[in-house]
Design an enzyme around this catalytic site. Structure first.
Site, PDB file in Angstrom:
ATOM      1  N   SER A   1      29.055 -81.641  73.843  1.00  0.00           N
ATOM      2  CA  SER A   1      28.448 -80.263  74.422  1.00  0.00           C
ATOM      3  C   SER A   1      26.919 -79.749  73.926  1.00  0.00           C
ATOM      4  O   SER A   1      26.625 -79.992  73.316  1.00  0.00           O
ATOM      5  CB  SER A   1      29.015 -79.129  73.559  1.00  0.00           C
ATOM      6  OG  SER A   1      28.644 -77.894  74.713  1.00  0.00           O
TER       7      SER A   1
ATOM      8  N   THR B   1      35.362 -73.778  76.912  1.00  0.00           N
ATOM      9  CA  THR B   1      35.285 -74.838  77.605  1.00  0.00           C
ATOM     10  C   THR B   1      37.051 -75.811  77.681  1.00  0.00           C
ATOM     11  O   THR B   1      37.565 -75.213  76.475  1.00  0.00           O
ATOM     12  CB  THR B   1      33.811 -75.721  77.519  1.00  0.00           C
ATOM     13  OG1 THR B   1      33.915 -76.929  78.351  1.00  0.00           O
ATOM     14  CG2 THR B   1      33.707 -76.645  76.398  1.00  0.00           C
TER      15      THR B   1
ATOM     16  N   LYS C   1      40.168 -73.150  78.806  1.00  0.00           N
ATOM     17  CA  LYS C   1      39.554 -72.118  80.087  1.00  0.00           C
ATOM     18  C   LYS C   1      41.267 -70.872  80.254  1.00  0.00           C
ATOM     19  O   LYS C   1      40.834 -69.848  80.526  1.00  0.00           O
ATOM     20  CB  LYS C   1      39.345 -72.168  81.131  1.00  0.00           C
ATOM     21  CG  LYS C   1      38.065 -73.509  80.403  1.00  0.00           C
ATOM     22  CD  LYS C   1      37.292 -73.523  81.775  1.00  0.00           C
ATOM     23  CE  LYS C   1      35.984 -74.877  81.652  1.00  0.00           C
ATOM     24  NZ  LYS C   1      34.871 -74.943  82.528  1.00  0.00           N
TER      25      LYS C   1
ATOM     26  N   ASN D   1      35.845 -68.559  81.199  1.00  0.00           N
ATOM     27  CA  ASN D   1      34.534 -70.029  80.569  1.00  0.00           C
ATOM     28  C   ASN D   1      33.469 -68.812  79.863  1.00  0.00           C
ATOM     29  O   ASN D   1      32.861 -69.376  79.137  1.00  0.00           O
ATOM     30  CB  ASN D   1      34.548 -70.663  81.400  1.00  0.00           C
ATOM     31  CG  ASN D   1      33.142 -70.212  82.474  1.00  0.00           C
ATOM     32  OD1 ASN D   1      33.042 -68.459  82.626  1.00  0.00           O
ATOM     33  ND2 ASN D   1      32.153 -70.744  82.555  1.00  0.00           N
TER      34      ASN D   1
ATOM     35  N   ASP E   1      31.858 -70.352  85.836  1.00  0.00           N
ATOM     36  CA  ASP E   1      31.816 -71.570  86.853  1.00  0.00           C
ATOM     37  C   ASP E   1      31.884 -71.705  88.465  1.00  0.00           C
ATOM     38  O   ASP E   1      31.230 -72.001  89.114  1.00  0.00           O
ATOM     39  CB  ASP E   1      32.981 -72.326  86.662  1.00  0.00           C
ATOM     40  CG  ASP E   1      33.181 -72.456  85.450  1.00  0.00           C
ATOM     41  OD1 ASP E   1      32.320 -72.963  84.420  1.00  0.00           O
ATOM     42  OD2 ASP E   1      34.387 -72.818  84.560  1.00  0.00           O
TER      43      ASP E   1
ATOM     44  N   ALA F   1      41.501 -80.594  94.522  1.00  0.00           N
ATOM     45  CA  ALA F   1      41.550 -79.400  94.617  1.00  0.00           C
ATOM     46  C   ALA F   1      42.853 -78.990  93.487  1.00  0.00           C
ATOM     47  O   ALA F   1      42.311 -77.836  93.420  1.00  0.00           O
ATOM     48  CB  ALA F   1      41.532 -79.049  95.777  1.00  0.00           C
ATOM     49  N   GLY F   2      43.068 -80.438  93.727  1.00  0.00           N
ATOM     50  CA  GLY F   2      44.674 -79.732  92.528  1.00  0.00           C
ATOM     51  C   GLY F   2      44.163 -79.589  91.438  1.00  0.00           C
ATOM     52  O   GLY F   2      45.457 -78.977  90.138  1.00  0.00           O
TER      53      GLY F   2
ATOM     54  N   GLY G   1      27.104 -82.277  87.957  1.00  0.00           N
ATOM     55  CA  GLY G   1      27.316 -81.825  87.001  1.00  0.00           C
ATOM     56  C   GLY G   1      26.171 -80.946  87.200  1.00  0.00           C
ATOM     57  O   GLY G   1      26.759 -79.829  85.792  1.00  0.00           O
TER      58      GLY G   1
HETATM   59  P1  ATR Z   1      41.324 -80.303  85.261  1.00  0.00           P
HETATM   60  O1  ATR Z   1      42.423 -79.403  85.381  1.00  0.00           O
HETATM   61  O2  ATR Z   1      40.284 -79.709  83.798  1.00  0.00           O
HETATM   62  O3  ATR Z   1      39.887 -79.853  86.058  1.00  0.00           O
HETATM   63  P2  ATR Z   1      42.710 -82.475  85.683  1.00  0.00           P
HETATM   64  O4  ATR Z   1      44.100 -81.746  85.262  1.00  0.00           O
HETATM   65  O5  ATR Z   1      42.519 -84.104  84.189  1.00  0.00           O
HETATM   66  O6  ATR Z   1      40.884 -81.538  85.155  1.00  0.00           O
HETATM   67  O7  ATR Z   1      43.170 -82.818  87.065  1.00  0.00           O
HETATM   68  C1  ATR Z   1      41.141 -83.367  87.445  1.00  0.00           C
HETATM   69  C2  ATR Z   1      41.639 -83.854  88.910  1.00  0.00           C
HETATM   70  O8  ATR Z   1      40.817 -84.804  88.946  1.00  0.00           O
HETATM   71  C3  ATR Z   1      42.671 -83.229  89.576  1.00  0.00           C
HETATM   72  O9  ATR Z   1      42.757 -82.831  91.557  1.00  0.00           O
HETATM   73  C4  ATR Z   1      43.530 -84.788  89.431  1.00  0.00           C
HETATM   74  O10 ATR Z   1      44.526 -85.409  90.351  1.00  0.00           O
HETATM   75  P3  ATR Z   1      45.230 -85.199  90.102  1.00  0.00           P
HETATM   76  O11 ATR Z   1      46.180 -84.100  90.725  1.00  0.00           O
HETATM   77  O12 ATR Z   1      46.300 -86.004  90.832  1.00  0.00           O
HETATM   78  O13 ATR Z   1      45.814 -85.883  88.739  1.00  0.00           O
HETATM   79  C5  ATR Z   1      42.051 -85.631  89.657  1.00  0.00           C
HETATM   80  N1  ATR Z   1      41.713 -87.001  89.320  1.00  0.00           N
HETATM   81  C6  ATR Z   1      41.584 -87.502  87.531  1.00  0.00           C
HETATM   82  N2  ATR Z   1      42.026 -88.584  88.243  1.00  0.00           N
HETATM   83  C7  ATR Z   1      42.018 -88.768  88.907  1.00  0.00           C
HETATM   84  C8  ATR Z   1      41.692 -90.534  89.844  1.00  0.00           C
HETATM   85  N3  ATR Z   1      41.578 -91.565  89.164  1.00  0.00           N
HETATM   86  N4  ATR Z   1      41.819 -90.639  91.127  1.00  0.00           N
HETATM   87  C9  ATR Z   1      41.776 -89.425  91.537  1.00  0.00           C
HETATM   88  N5  ATR Z   1      41.507 -88.391  91.060  1.00  0.00           N
HETATM   89  C10 ATR Z   1      42.264 -88.210  90.173  1.00  0.00           C
END
Ligand code: ATR
Length: 300
Positions: free
Chosen positions: A33, A80, A84, A105, A120, A146-147, A266
């Site tokens: 960090s 972090t 969170k 956070n 954030d 976005a997921g 970032g």
């Molecule tokens: P957090 O929830 O902490 O932000 P995460 O659950 O790992 O971290 O998700 C981060 C984002 O990065 C997700 O949208 C993930 O896509 P999926 O929902 O399909 O898992 C995306 N992500 C991580 N690795 C990826 C990769 N190699 N290519 C494309 N998207 C990726």
């Protein structure tokens, strides 16, 4: 200033430090960090006799950790990855925005009571304003990833301020329908679209997009496949890569540079979310330049 590191067990019998430890960041892992290097110069700049430390807290122990930090006289905590979401249920009072963003956070401790915030989302708005001189409410936004947790927070915050259009892209498409339903419930005024991470699919949306946000972890590793096809960006695009890569600019930032497009990474979000946390703790404007210098030194 050195940034001491502590384990969860040490919270039971915390050592006396000079200046006293009053702020902390918790996470797992936490050794990487950069927050102490940003907040300790801020404390010094404001003449506050306190220091900011790192504490490694295992999953499932956040509530207990908060209790111990209150007992040890801490004033505030940053939370972090991966805590969170757990923090949302571990505080006494959740700020309405943090509830809506689904994550806490920042913890502020006042008279022994724990208040949970999310900086954030507001940090994203401020950093877009600083980097590009634009308000998110005036922009058409594409969020790649976005997921995920970070992408979801940016999406909710963008809808809350009423952005002009929102395109949500994610590798796992099935995560997008529930998110669209949730966002539509917040505002019926924003136009939503979804797409896959397929280069052609994303390219179709770019002519109608101003701000492109990468909220995936893609770009952290040099060998990662680029998110956008070569030549897809135009100079009018604003590119915001939530990834920061210490070894040099990500592919997305390099593509922005080649297109003559403005960009932010970032570090920009880290700075502004940190400044807003500082303001929750001390109720004074954060010394932004001291924090920025501290971060610069930390990454150089
Ligand atoms: P957090 O929830 O902490 O932000 P995460 O659950 O790992 O971290 O998700 C981060 C984002 O990065 C997700 O949208 C993930 O896509 P999926 O929902 O399909 O898992 C995306 N992500 C991580 N690795 C990826 C990769 N190699 N290519 C494309 N998207 C990726």
């Amino acid at each position: 200033m050195a940034s001491p590191f502590f384990t969860f067990d040490q919270l039971h019998d915390f050592p006396a430090l000079t200046p006293p430890a009053r702020l902390a960041v918790i996470g797992d892992p936490i050794s990487h960090s950069k927050s102490p290097q940003m907040h300790n110069p801020a404390l010094q700049a404001c003449g506050i006799e306190a220091q900011y430390v790192r504490v490694q807290v295992p999953v499932g122990q956040v509530k207990q950790a908060f209790g111990l930090l209150v007992k040890q006289g801490f004033l505030g905590v940053n939370i972090t990855i991966p805590h969170k979401f757990e923090a949302l249920d571990a505080v006494d009072v959740v700020d309405p925005l943090a509830r809506q963003l689904g994550a806490v956070n920042t913890l502020a401790i006042r008279d022994g009571k724990m208040f949970g915030y999310n900086t954030d989302g507001p940090g994203f708005l401020r950093s877009v304003k600083e980097a590009f001189g634009r308000e998110v409410k005036d922009l058409r936004v594409l969020i790649i990833g976005a997921g995920g947790g970070a992408g979801r927070a940016v999406a909710v915050q963008s809808v809350l301020v009423g952005c002009k259009r929102l395109v949500l892209a994610n590798r796992t498409e099935s995560k997008l329908a529930p998110l669209v339903a949730e966002l539509s419930a917040i505002s019926s005024a924003v136009s939503f679209q979804t797409c896959t991470l397929d280069h052609t699919d994303i390219a179709q949306h770019l002519p109608e997009i101003d701000l492109i946000v990468n909220a995936t972890s893609v770009g952290m590793k040099v060998e990662d496949t680029p998110l956008l096809a070569t030549g897809g960006l135009q100079s009018r695009h604003l590119v915001y890569d939530m990834v920061y890569r210490a070894s040099g600019p990500t592919d997305l930032i390099q593509q922005a540079e080649q297109a003559g497009a403005r960009h932010a990474d970032g570090m920009c979000l880290l700075l502004h979310q940190g400044a807003i946390s500082f303001e929750h703790w001390f109720d004074i404007p954060a010394p932004l330049e001291a924090m920025r210098e501290g971060l610069k030194t930390a990454v150089s």
